[in-house]
Design a protein around this motif. Structure first.
Motif, PDB file in Angstrom:
ATOM      1  N   THR A  29       0.841  -1.188   0.000  1.00  0.00           N
ATOM      2  CA  THR A  29       0.000   0.000   0.000  1.00  0.00           C
ATOM      3  C   THR A  29       0.879   1.243   0.000  1.00  0.00           C
ATOM      4  O   THR A  29       1.897   1.286   0.676  1.00  0.00           O
ATOM      5  N   ARG A  67      -0.102  -5.970  -3.778  1.00  0.00           N
ATOM      6  CA  ARG A  67      -0.394  -5.678  -2.372  1.00  0.00           C
ATOM      7  C   ARG A  67      -1.666  -6.349  -1.876  1.00  0.00           C
ATOM      8  O   ARG A  67      -1.796  -6.605  -0.690  1.00  0.00           O
ATOM      9  N   TYR A  68      -2.622  -6.628  -2.747  1.00  0.00           N
ATOM     10  CA  TYR A  68      -3.874  -7.244  -2.314  1.00  0.00           C
ATOM     11  C   TYR A  68      -3.910  -8.752  -2.523  1.00  0.00           C
ATOM     12  O   TYR A  68      -4.946  -9.369  -2.295  1.00  0.00           O
TER      13      TYR A  68
END
Length: 162
Positions: free
Chosen positions: A15, A37-38
């Motif tokens: 993030t 990031r996810y």
């Protein structure tokens, strides 16, 4: 049903780190894009936006908006991105299900310029979960369809590659 293509792919390792353009990526079932990031999140596994919506937002904003600035993973051309939860997006052999609208955040005004968030309202794309994963690259065909049409469309896109 219109068939579009992927024009841009972006990932960020964490993030607030800058998005990085990639030519190809691996999308993992129920996990998301490896290296993003996810990856591993429950619902926010892949984000997707329309290049046409981005161009429309740029006209309203008064300057072009680069696809990576919106922090979406996939940008497509030639087809609209559905906003309705449950809609199915076929990306090559990958199946994505829309979970929710990707609302533009207030930070866009800081990063892009005052008025960017408003210009991107209703044009921010969608957040999806991955039903079936696989490899993806720039130029991969993309289509929006009903669940009943998923199997035939996957066959058609494979035949077009042959």
């Amino acid at each position: 049903m219109s068939i579009g293509v992927i024009t841009h792919l972006h990932i960020a390792k964490a993030t607030r780190l800058p998005m990085r353009a990639v030519d190809a990526a691996e999308i993992q079932t129920a996990r998301g894009i490896i290296g993003d990031r996810y990856h591993g999140s429950r619902h926010r596994q892949v984000s997707i936006q329309s290049l046409q919506d981005l161009q429309d937002a740029g006209r309203q904003f008064g300057a072009p908006i680069a696809p990576w600035l919106t922090r979406r993973n996939i940008t497509v051309s030639g087809t609209a991105v559905p906003r309705t939860p449950g809609a199915i997006i076929v990306v090559g052999d990958i199946l994505l299900e829309v979970v929710r609208v990707a609302a533009p955040c207030k930070l866009l005004d800081d990063v892009i310029g005052a008025g960017a968030q408003e210009a991107l309202r209703h044009r921010g794309g969608s957040i999806c979960r991955v039903i079936d994963g696989g490899p993806v690259e720039i130029g991969t065909p993309v289509a929006v369809c009903t669940e009943q049409a998923v199997r035939p469309l996957r066959f058609v896109t494979r035949m077009a590659d042959a």
